[in-house]
Design a protein around this motif. Structure first.
Motif, PDB file in Angstrom:
ATOM      1  N   ALA A  51      -7.738 -16.368 -39.217  1.00  0.00           N
ATOM      2  CA  ALA A  51      -7.409 -15.410 -40.153  1.00  0.00           C
ATOM      3  C   ALA A  51      -7.860 -15.926 -41.509  1.00  0.00           C
ATOM      4  CB  ALA A  51      -5.965 -15.060 -40.210  1.00  0.00           C
ATOM      5  N   ALA A  52      -8.736 -15.100 -42.275  1.00  0.00           N
ATOM      6  CA  ALA A  52      -9.298 -15.483 -43.576  1.00  0.00           C
ATOM      7  C   ALA A  52      -8.348 -14.908 -44.859  1.00  0.00           C
ATOM      8  CB  ALA A  52     -10.629 -14.954 -44.036  1.00  0.00           C
ATOM      9  N   ALA A  53      -7.555 -13.797 -44.452  1.00  0.00           N
ATOM     10  CA  ALA A  53      -6.728 -12.751 -45.224  1.00  0.00           C
ATOM     11  C   ALA A  53      -5.965 -11.872 -44.398  1.00  0.00           C
ATOM     12  CB  ALA A  53      -7.826 -12.143 -46.166  1.00  0.00           C
ATOM     13  N   ALA A  54      -4.749 -11.740 -44.814  1.00  0.00           N
ATOM     14  CA  ALA A  54      -3.720 -10.997 -44.212  1.00  0.00           C
ATOM     15  C   ALA A  54      -2.749 -10.309 -44.899  1.00  0.00           C
ATOM     16  CB  ALA A  54      -3.155 -11.803 -42.902  1.00  0.00           C
ATOM     17  N   ALA A  55      -2.049  -9.267 -44.785  1.00  0.00           N
ATOM     18  CA  ALA A  55      -0.973  -8.774 -45.309  1.00  0.00           C
ATOM     19  C   ALA A  55      -0.112  -7.877 -44.524  1.00  0.00           C
ATOM     20  CB  ALA A  55      -1.413  -7.762 -46.612  1.00  0.00           C
ATOM     21  N   TYR A  56       1.059  -7.868 -44.714  1.00  0.00           N
ATOM     22  CA  TYR A  56       2.195  -7.124 -43.818  1.00  0.00           C
ATOM     23  C   TYR A  56       2.584  -6.019 -44.507  1.00  0.00           C
ATOM     24  CZ  TYR A  56       1.239 -11.569 -41.745  1.00  0.00           C
ATOM     25  OH  TYR A  56       0.534 -13.066 -41.306  1.00  0.00           O
ATOM     26  N   TRP A  57       3.399  -4.993 -43.667  1.00  0.00           N
ATOM     27  CA  TRP A  57       4.366  -4.278 -44.476  1.00  0.00           C
ATOM     28  C   TRP A  57       5.488  -3.884 -43.703  1.00  0.00           C
ATOM     29  CZ3 TRP A  57      -0.713  -2.776 -42.515  1.00  0.00           C
ATOM     30  CH2 TRP A  57      -0.718  -1.977 -41.438  1.00  0.00           C
ATOM     31  N   LEU A  58       6.545  -3.355 -44.597  1.00  0.00           N
ATOM     32  CA  LEU A  58       7.849  -3.322 -43.697  1.00  0.00           C
ATOM     33  C   LEU A  58       8.041  -1.741 -44.519  1.00  0.00           C
ATOM     34  CD1 LEU A  58       9.413  -6.388 -44.515  1.00  0.00           C
ATOM     35  CD2 LEU A  58       9.192  -5.666 -42.109  1.00  0.00           C
ATOM     36  N   ASP A  59       8.610  -0.958 -43.503  1.00  0.00           N
ATOM     37  CA  ASP A  59       9.059   0.473 -43.629  1.00  0.00           C
ATOM     38  C   ASP A  59      10.172   0.798 -44.716  1.00  0.00           C
ATOM     39  OD1 ASP A  59       6.859   0.862 -42.061  1.00  0.00           O
ATOM     40  OD2 ASP A  59       8.010   1.576 -40.453  1.00  0.00           O
ATOM     41  N   GLY A  60      10.149   1.613 -45.527  1.00  0.00           N
ATOM     42  CA  GLY A  60      10.922   2.093 -46.516  1.00  0.00           C
ATOM     43  C   GLY A  60      10.899   3.598 -46.578  1.00  0.00           C
ATOM     44  N   SER A  61      11.909   4.099 -47.386  1.00  0.00           N
ATOM     45  CA  SER A  61      11.930   5.761 -47.699  1.00  0.00           C
ATOM     46  C   SER A  61      12.223   5.717 -49.263  1.00  0.00           C
ATOM     47  CB  SER A  61      12.667   6.534 -46.605  1.00  0.00           C
ATOM     48  OG  SER A  61      14.150   5.953 -46.758  1.00  0.00           O
ATOM     49  N   LEU A  62      11.804   6.853 -49.607  1.00  0.00           N
ATOM     50  CA  LEU A  62      12.114   7.425 -51.012  1.00  0.00           C
ATOM     51  C   LEU A  62      12.152   9.012 -50.855  1.00  0.00           C
ATOM     52  CD1 LEU A  62      12.614   7.069 -54.050  1.00  0.00           C
ATOM     53  CD2 LEU A  62      10.051   7.027 -54.287  1.00  0.00           C
ATOM     54  N   GLU A  63      13.382   9.379 -50.887  1.00  0.00           N
ATOM     55  CA  GLU A  63      13.596  10.992 -50.984  1.00  0.00           C
ATOM     56  C   GLU A  63      13.292  11.368 -49.614  1.00  0.00           C
ATOM     57  OE1 GLU A  63      11.609  12.640 -54.159  1.00  0.00           O
ATOM     58  OE2 GLU A  63      12.771  11.372 -55.736  1.00  0.00           O
ATOM     59  N   GLY A  64      13.501  10.610 -48.453  1.00  0.00           N
ATOM     60  CA  GLY A  64      13.341  11.030 -47.233  1.00  0.00           C
ATOM     61  C   GLY A  64      11.560  11.129 -46.909  1.00  0.00           C
ATOM     62  N   ARG A  65      10.826  10.212 -47.830  1.00  0.00           N
ATOM     63  CA  ARG A  65       9.474  10.410 -47.571  1.00  0.00           C
ATOM     64  C   ARG A  65       9.187   8.654 -47.195  1.00  0.00           C
ATOM     65  NH1 ARG A  65       7.224  14.034 -52.361  1.00  0.00           N
ATOM     66  NH2 ARG A  65       8.538  15.919 -52.000  1.00  0.00           N
ATOM     67  N   LYS A  66       8.177   8.496 -46.251  1.00  0.00           N
ATOM     68  CA  LYS A  66       7.820   7.277 -46.191  1.00  0.00           C
ATOM     69  C   LYS A  66       7.130   6.452 -46.975  1.00  0.00           C
ATOM     70  CE  LYS A  66       5.921   6.714 -42.036  1.00  0.00           C
ATOM     71  NZ  LYS A  66       4.900   6.823 -40.517  1.00  0.00           N
ATOM     72  N   VAL A  67       7.681   5.212 -47.253  1.00  0.00           N
ATOM     73  CA  VAL A  67       7.283   4.321 -48.181  1.00  0.00           C
ATOM     74  C   VAL A  67       6.790   2.805 -47.434  1.00  0.00           C
ATOM     75  CG1 VAL A  67       7.720   2.891 -50.124  1.00  0.00           C
ATOM     76  CG2 VAL A  67       8.447   5.189 -50.054  1.00  0.00           C
ATOM     77  N   ALA A  68       5.867   2.109 -47.858  1.00  0.00           N
ATOM     78  CA  ALA A  68       5.481   0.934 -47.309  1.00  0.00           C
ATOM     79  C   ALA A  68       5.620  -0.173 -48.129  1.00  0.00           C
ATOM     80  CB  ALA A  68       4.210   0.925 -46.697  1.00  0.00           C
ATOM     81  N   TYR A  69       6.534  -1.159 -47.930  1.00  0.00           N
ATOM     82  CA  TYR A  69       6.533  -2.518 -48.730  1.00  0.00           C
ATOM     83  C   TYR A  69       5.532  -3.410 -48.225  1.00  0.00           C
ATOM     84  CZ  TYR A  69       8.263  -7.007 -50.807  1.00  0.00           C
ATOM     85  OH  TYR A  69       8.271  -8.033 -51.457  1.00  0.00           O
ATOM     86  N   ILE A  70       4.407  -3.664 -49.107  1.00  0.00           N
ATOM     87  CA  ILE A  70       3.405  -4.707 -48.619  1.00  0.00           C
ATOM     88  C   ILE A  70       3.749  -5.975 -49.038  1.00  0.00           C
ATOM     89  CG2 ILE A  70       0.976  -5.383 -48.948  1.00  0.00           C
ATOM     90  CD1 ILE A  70       0.236  -2.372 -49.292  1.00  0.00           C
ATOM     91  N   TYR A  71       3.858  -6.837 -47.969  1.00  0.00           N
ATOM     92  CA  TYR A  71       4.531  -8.141 -47.955  1.00  0.00           C
ATOM     93  C   TYR A  71       3.631  -9.316 -47.639  1.00  0.00           C
ATOM     94  CZ  TYR A  71       8.238 -11.612 -47.135  1.00  0.00           C
ATOM     95  OH  TYR A  71       8.873 -12.660 -47.080  1.00  0.00           O
ATOM     96  N   ALA A  72       3.749 -10.310 -48.361  1.00  0.00           N
ATOM     97  CA  ALA A  72       3.290 -11.802 -48.025  1.00  0.00           C
ATOM     98  C   ALA A  72       1.449 -11.583 -47.981  1.00  0.00           C
ATOM     99  CB  ALA A  72       3.462 -12.219 -46.692  1.00  0.00           C
TER     100      ALA A  72
END
Length: 251
Positions: A51-72
């Motif tokens: 792996a030369a580069a990587a990123a992850y995401w965890l699910d969240g929501s705002l006003e019932g709409r999908k939000v991605a928290y991009i992590y690490a």
């Protein structure tokens, strides 16, 4: 070297990249990969299985709409200054938009990275304040709560426009944090290396000295909603709601 979801053979390389970039312990990294990781919520740029580069995401929501928290978000030292991070995040944004996410959020580590993300369309929202606190003379009444109780209470305490972080996010947080509640506050906290860290205190921030007294600590820090720049957001659709608060960065 195009951004793709990782294969099982790349897991060891992803962990090695994480350790190089952030210096976290093997135990913390293994915990994330056991609890919070899914190859469907990760993209990487690799040369072979490395792996030369990587990123992850965890699910969240705002006003019932999908939000991605991009992590690490990380790029290996040998591959930096080649534009890999921008390519990786552009690919992630396309993937998230196709999957119905309305926006992505992330927490930059320092002003240099904040400037880089701003160049990709990210903007600061809300804010956070970190309090350094000494225990008070009087302990406040509080009770431990389970992760499930914390989840329900947090929805009540979240500021308007706050991002709901549950599911795998809560499971990962619970792997290293404890939770308690009082009459007018809710706290997630961590104790490690003889230090107390209030990961998120919602509600009555003035209760912090009494919380330390109740838990038997002389001093500690508490994060509360505030004015200091903390998280940034990037809309993925034209009707994306603007968030006002992100509490858990898992840092």
């Amino acid at each position: 070297m195009e951004p793709k979801h990782p294969s099982p053979e790349q897991t060891a390389s992803l962990k090695a990249l994480w350790q190089e970039a952030f210096g976290d312990t093997d135990a913390f990294i293994d915990s994330f990969f056991r609890i919070g990781y899914s190859p469907r919520r990760c993209m990487c740029i690799a040369e072979g299985t490395s792996a030369a580069a990587a990123a992850y995401w965890l699910d969240g929501s705002l006003e019932g709409r999908k939000v991605a928290y991009i992590y690490a978000v990380a790029t290996a030292k040998a591959y930096r200054n080649r534009g890999l991070c921008r390519r990786l995040l552009n690919a992630i944004h396309e993937t998230l938009a196709a999957q119905g996410y309305r926006c992505s959020v992330l927490v930059p580590d320092g002003s240099a990275l904040a400037g880089m993300y701003a160049g990709m369309g990210y903007r600061f929202f809300g804010g956070m304040t970190e309090l350094s606190v000494t225990a008070g003379a009087q302990a406040v009444p509080l009770s431990p709560v389970s992760p499930e109780e914390y989840m329900l209470l947090r929805r009540q305490y979240l500021p308007k426009g706050g991002i709901v972080q549950e599911g795998r996010s809560l499971d990962f947080l619970a792997s290293y944090a404890s939770f308690c509640a009082g009459a007018d506050f809710l706290l997630a906290y961590q104790t490690e290396n003889n230090t107390f860290r209030g990961i998120e205190l919602l509600g009555n921030a003035a209760a912090a000295p009494g919380i330390l007294a109740a838990l038997g600590w002389e001093r500690g820090t508490f994060r509360i909603p505030g004015s200091e720049p903390f998280a940034m957001w990037h809309p993925l659709t034209e009707d994306s709601p603007a968030p006002a608060y992100l509490g858990h960065a898992f840092d």
